[in-house]
Design an enzyme around this catalytic site. Structure first.
Site, PDB file in Angstrom:
ATOM      1  N   HIS A 137       0.836  -1.209   0.000  1.00  0.00           N
ATOM      2  CA  HIS A 137       0.000   0.000   0.000  1.00  0.00           C
ATOM      3  C   HIS A 137       0.863   1.248   0.000  1.00  0.00           C
ATOM      4  O   HIS A 137       0.603   2.204  -0.739  1.00  0.00           O
ATOM      5  CB  HIS A 137      -0.900   0.049   1.247  1.00  0.00           C
ATOM      6  CG  HIS A 137      -1.957  -0.984   1.302  1.00  0.00           C
ATOM      7  ND1 HIS A 137      -2.172  -1.748   2.435  1.00  0.00           N
ATOM      8  CD2 HIS A 137      -2.884  -1.382   0.407  1.00  0.00           C
ATOM      9  CE1 HIS A 137      -3.177  -2.566   2.225  1.00  0.00           C
ATOM     10  NE2 HIS A 137      -3.627  -2.375   0.992  1.00  0.00           N
TER      11      HIS A 137
ATOM     12  N   LYS B  44     -15.614  -8.303   4.073  1.00  0.00           N
ATOM     13  CA  LYS B  44     -14.425  -8.561   4.888  1.00  0.00           C
ATOM     14  C   LYS B  44     -14.739  -8.277   6.352  1.00  0.00           C
ATOM     15  O   LYS B  44     -15.508  -7.392   6.668  1.00  0.00           O
ATOM     16  CB  LYS B  44     -13.266  -7.641   4.455  1.00  0.00           C
ATOM     17  CG  LYS B  44     -12.786  -7.878   3.039  1.00  0.00           C
ATOM     18  CD  LYS B  44     -11.656  -6.932   2.697  1.00  0.00           C
ATOM     19  CE  LYS B  44     -11.155  -7.146   1.283  1.00  0.00           C
ATOM     20  NZ  LYS B  44     -10.075  -6.209   0.945  1.00  0.00           N
TER      21      LYS B  44
ATOM     22  N   ARG C 144      -1.152  -6.458  -8.320  1.00  0.00           N
ATOM     23  CA  ARG C 144      -0.100  -7.391  -7.919  1.00  0.00           C
ATOM     24  C   ARG C 144       0.056  -8.521  -8.919  1.00  0.00           C
ATOM     25  O   ARG C 144       1.143  -8.963  -9.189  1.00  0.00           O
ATOM     26  CB  ARG C 144      -0.424  -7.998  -6.546  1.00  0.00           C
ATOM     27  CG  ARG C 144      -0.400  -7.016  -5.417  1.00  0.00           C
ATOM     28  CD  ARG C 144      -0.868  -7.689  -4.155  1.00  0.00           C
ATOM     29  NE  ARG C 144      -2.218  -8.196  -4.355  1.00  0.00           N
ATOM     30  CZ  ARG C 144      -3.190  -8.132  -3.474  1.00  0.00           C
ATOM     31  NH1 ARG C 144      -2.971  -7.628  -2.292  1.00  0.00           N
ATOM     32  NH2 ARG C 144      -4.384  -8.589  -3.746  1.00  0.00           N
TER      33      ARG C 144
ATOM     34  N   SER D  26      -3.109  -7.776   2.527  1.00  0.00           N
ATOM     35  CA  SER D  26      -3.511  -7.618   3.932  1.00  0.00           C
ATOM     36  C   SER D  26      -4.082  -8.912   4.498  1.00  0.00           C
ATOM     37  O   SER D  26      -3.793  -9.295   5.626  1.00  0.00           O
ATOM     38  CB  SER D  26      -4.546  -6.495   4.070  1.00  0.00           C
ATOM     39  OG  SER D  26      -3.971  -5.254   3.781  1.00  0.00           O
TER      40      SER D  26
END
Length: 175
Positions: A19, A43, A93, A131
Site C-alpha cells: 500500500h 471482509k 499485484r 492484507s
C-alpha cells in the site's frame, strides 16, 4: 484547470508495504492524493475504521506530496466526485488482481466516465503482499516484518495477542 486530485481507496486492514509503495508513487502522479479508507461488507476487519484511519495517517505523514486520509462508506465513484477527483489510483499485484480491477474500472466508467482509473504495478518485491495474507500469517504466529511498516507489525501483534487471550478466556470459562 484546477489541481489534479486522485483517490486511492482501500480497507488498509492493515496497511502494508505494498500500500505504501502505491501511495508514494501515486502521490507523484497527482497534485493531491486522497487515501480513502473504507469498509468492505465482505471482509471482517482486524482493525476498526478509526484505528485504520489513524494508522494510515501516521504512515503517510512522511511521504512526499499532498496526501489526505479520509474515510468513506459509499460507492467509490460518489466518493471520487465528493473529493473532486479525476483519477482513481489502483495497485495491481498479479493477473487475478487485473481481472477484478478491470471489471471494476469498467463498471466505474459506466457510472461516471469523467473519472479515469490508473493502474500501478506493485514493486516486484512487494507483489505477493496482501492484507488478508498478512493477518493469516500473524494469526498463525508467523513473522510479518517483511510485509508491513514497523509500527503496524506491533499493532497487528497486539490484536493477535488480544484475540488469543480472548480465546483462552472463553475456553477456560467453558472448561
Amino acid at each position: 484547470m484546477g489541481a489534479r486530485i486522485g483517490v486511492y481507496p482501500g480497507t488498509f486492514d492493515p496497511v502494508t508495504l505494498g500500500h505504501m509503495d502505491i501511495i508514494r508513487r501515486g502521490a507523484k502522479l497527482v497534485d493531491r492524493l486522497v487515501v480513502g479508507v473504507t469498509t468492505n461488507p465482505s471482509k471482517s476487519p482486524m482493525f476498526s475504521l478509526d484505528e485504520r484511519m489513524a494508522t494510515v495517517r501516521r504512515e503517510v505523514a512522511d511521504v512526499e506530496g499532498d496526501i489526505a486520509v479520509t474515510s468513506f462508506d459509499s460507492l467509490l465513484m460518489d466518493f471520487a466526485v465528493r473529493e473532486g477527483a479525476r483519477v482513481i489510483v489502483r495497485g495491481l499485484r498479479a493477473v487475478a488482481d487485473f481481472e477484478y480491477e478491470y471489471q471494476m474500472a469498467g463498471m466505474n466508467q459506466q457510472i461516471n466516465a469523467t473519472v479515469e482509473t490508473v493502474f500501478l504495478m506493485a514493486d516486484v518485491g512487494l507483489q505477493p503482499i496482501a492484507s488478508r495474507l498478512v493477518k493469516e500469517i500473524a494469526l498463525f504466529g508467523g513473522e510479518i516484518a517483511p510485509f508491513v511498516p514497523p509500527a503496524v507489525r506491533g499493532e497487528v501483534a497486539a490484536k493477535v495477542a488480544a484475540k488469543v487471550a480472548a480465546g483462552d478466556a472463553a475456553q477456560s470459562s467453558r472448561g
